[in-house]
Write an enzyme that holds these catalytic residues in place. Structure first.
Site, short mmCIF file in Angstrom:
data_model
loop_
_atom_site.label_atom_id
_atom_site.label_comp_id
_atom_site.label_asym_id
_atom_site.label_seq_id
_atom_site.Cartn_x
_atom_site.Cartn_y
_atom_site.Cartn_z
CD GLU A 80 -3.24 -0.65 2.02
OE1 GLU A 80 -3.06 0.15 2.96
OE2 GLU A 80 -4.11 -1.40 2.11
CG HIS A 123 10.67 -28.67 2.31
ND1 HIS A 123 11.32 -29.60 2.16
CD2 HIS A 123 11.03 -27.75 3.53
CE1 HIS A 123 12.17 -29.72 3.32
NE2 HIS A 123 12.11 -28.64 3.78
CE LYS A 149 -11.40 0.22 1.18
NZ LYS A 149 -10.88 1.09 2.07
O1 LIG Z 1 -9.62 1.18 9.63
P1 LIG Z 1 -10.16 1.28 8.54
O2 LIG Z 1 -10.81 2.50 8.11
O3 LIG Z 1 -11.57 0.26 8.57
O4 LIG Z 1 -9.25 0.24 7.21
C1 LIG Z 1 -8.90 -0.67 7.05
C2 LIG Z 1 -7.80 -1.03 6.11
O5 LIG Z 1 -8.42 -0.61 4.77
C3 LIG Z 1 -7.31 0.14 3.84
O6 LIG Z 1 -7.91 1.60 4.01
C4 LIG Z 1 -7.55 -0.30 2.43
O7 LIG Z 1 -7.37 -1.49 2.66
C5 LIG Z 1 -5.98 0.02 4.61
O8 LIG Z 1 -5.21 1.04 4.39
C6 LIG Z 1 -6.69 0.24 6.05
O9 LIG Z 1 -5.75 -0.43 6.64
#
Ligand SMILES: O=P(O)(O)OC[C@H]1O[C@](O)(CO)[C@@H](O)[C@@H]1O
Length: 490
Positions: free
Chosen positions: A305, A349, A457
């Site tokens: 990320e 392995h 998302k």
């Molecule tokens: O704490 P939140 O806002 O639920 O986000 C959880 C995770 O989702 C993300 O925003 C995207 O995967 C991550 O960077 C973060 O750690």
């Protein structure tokens, strides 16, 4: 002895050859850039407003006020001793650090044996997947009256965590009755987001409902273990002050300008050079310790990320001698190295075959523990293994892996922890955080956002008809339908 050593001999050309290894000359040539990045990073980190604006506040987390930490330690201790189970809900940075802490710092088989967990709660991680099976099974087994729930979400919007929390809340309500909210703590943004809103609403009804701890402003999820993860450390009985002491010692080492003294800068510089000059785009993380398996998973999120970015960073100077960053969309760079979590010796392995003979596009980081709290010895009269200690065999396996990689001209490096303790684990996390942030500096990308995660998302939100989806996103999704031709489905 509490120590962390970074050995990078096998990243160097004198061991893996000039085509695949970095030379001292390469490192010296990179130094002006390293020094510039150091000064830039330092200037930002010394400016409180910049730290918050640019999500650099993680730098300060190990130096948090002692009183706050003691309160969290007490609160966690109380929960851990009172409840049979703790359901810990969260994903990404709100989950991986907690899981890695537990695996590294608690006894193996912690949940299975009361004595091993010193009569504390069993821990169940949920809200990190939408697979219904584990949740359904777990909720049928747990007694809600004996279960405490920690829900961790910076945004409060993350589908996985939110959906599971919605279910768990009703389950708790049905099983516990009117005061179910006393069995919940939310760790979330101090001001905004739906989870904070929910906390405020519930607390207005009864102040002992939905207690909450804040995610500090300027701390991003994947850099938040020393904030979001503290309550969990306290619940399972880890001494937070020790974790912080190790992280502080590492922070001091990582504040030095000279890459030959600063292990995080050296780690970042070597991997930067190995990637851009030698094509080592895959980062294999291989701890030789069951306790560090989840730390390798945590690192995968951190690297992916932070560094995996389409656009470089454009810096805008601000009046307060700070700056703001935005993506320079004129020039896609698709930066980043691909992290892969493996473990020694298990994956010797499986994945190791490809590491040694597959494409030479990897740099392997091994983590070894010099001294184990427990050891096992092979009995006498068992041939060549007779009376060998497992710790000895494991150390030899790591040495053998380094040799196999090096002789096949595959760059690799080894981090040695004197022992696996709260002190070394705290230091290890800080080391990787600094190395990753500094790699972002060298690449000139924003290491503290994750725009690429948004597209899946947004698609889900659009299909779920979440209110207030920007029109632009809806149009984008409509514009790019994925074709499905039956001929291509067998
Ligand atoms: O704490 P939140 O806002 O639920 O986000 C959880 C995770 O989702 C993300 O925003 C995207 O995967 C991550 O960077 C973060 O750690």
């Amino acid at each position: 002895m509490n120590d962390i050593k970074f050995d990078f001999n096998n990243m160097m050309s004198f061991n893996v050859g000039g085509r695949d290894g970095v030379t001292e000359y390469d490192l010296r040539r990179l130094m002006p850039r390293v020094n510039k990045c150091h000064r830039h990073f330092r200037r930002l980190s010394e400016n409180p407003a910049s730290r918050v604006r640019l999500s650099l506040e993680w730098l300060m987390l190990p130096f948090q006020d002692k009183k706050t930490v003691e309160e969290i330690q007490r609160l966690g201790d109380e929960i851990g001793r009172q409840y049979e189970n703790v359901l810990s809900l969260g994903i990404g940075g709100s989950y991986l650090g907690l899981k890695s802490a537990q695996e590294a710092l608690c006894a193996p088989y912690y949940n299975e044996f009361l004595q091993l967990r010193q009569k504390r709660s069993r821990i169940y991680f949920e809200g990190n997947n939408l697979d219904p099976t584990p949740l359904a099974v777990l909720l049928r087994q747990l007694d809600p009256k004996k279960t405490f729930v920690t829900v961790i979400s910076k945004s409060g919007e993350t589908t996985e965590t939110k959906a599971v929390f919605d279910v768990v809340e009703e389950w708790l309500k049905a099983g516990v009755g009117a005061h179910y909210g006393r069995q919940i703590i939310a760790i979330t943004d101090p001001k905004s987001g739906t989870l904070r809103k929910k906390v405020l609403e519930e607390q207005a009804k009864d102040p002992s409902n939905f207690r909450s701890l804040p995610l500090l402003p300027g701390v991003g999820g994947r850099f938040s273990e020393f904030n979001m993860g503290l309550l969990h450390l306290a619940i399972v009985g880890v001494d937070i002050a020790e974790v912080f002491s190790g992280a502080q010692a590492m922070a001091r080492r990582c504040s030095l300008e000279d890459i030959f003294k600063n292990p995080a800068y050296m780690y970042a510089s070597l991997h930067h050079l190995a990637h851009l000059r030698k094509g080592k785009s895959i980062a294999i993380m291989m701890p030789f310790s069951e306790g560090l398996k989840s730390t390798a998973d945590w690192y995968c999120q951190l690297l992916a990320e932070s560094i995996g970015k389409k656009y470089p960073r454009r810096i805008k100077a601000l009046g307060d001698s700070g700056e703001a960053w935005e993506a320079d969309t004129r020039r896609p760079v698709h930066a980043g190295r691909t992290p892969v979590a493996t473990r020694g010796t298990t994956d010797l392995h499986s994945i190791q075959q490809n590491n040694v003979e597959g494409p030479n596009d990897k740099a392997v980081t091994m983590i070894r523990i010099a001294s184990f709290a427990d050891d096992v010895t092979v009995p006498a009269d068992k041939g060549f293994l007779s009376q060998k200690r497992f710790s000895e065999l494991l150390a030899l396996a790591q040495e053998a892996t380094a040799w196999a990689l090096t002789s096949a001209k595959r760059p690799n490096c080894t981090i040695t922890l004197s022992q696996l303790s709260p002190w070394t684990w705290g230091g290890l996390l800080y080391f990787f955080e600094m190395a990753t942030a500094f790699e972002g500096e060298l690449l000139n990308v924003n290491a503290f956002d994750q725009p690429g995660v948004e597209s899946y998302k947004n698609y889900m939100y659009y299909k779920l008809r979440k209110p207030d989806i920007p029109e632009k996103i809806a149009q984008e999704i409509e514009k790019h339908p994925v074709k499905s031709d039956v001929r291509f489905i067998l």
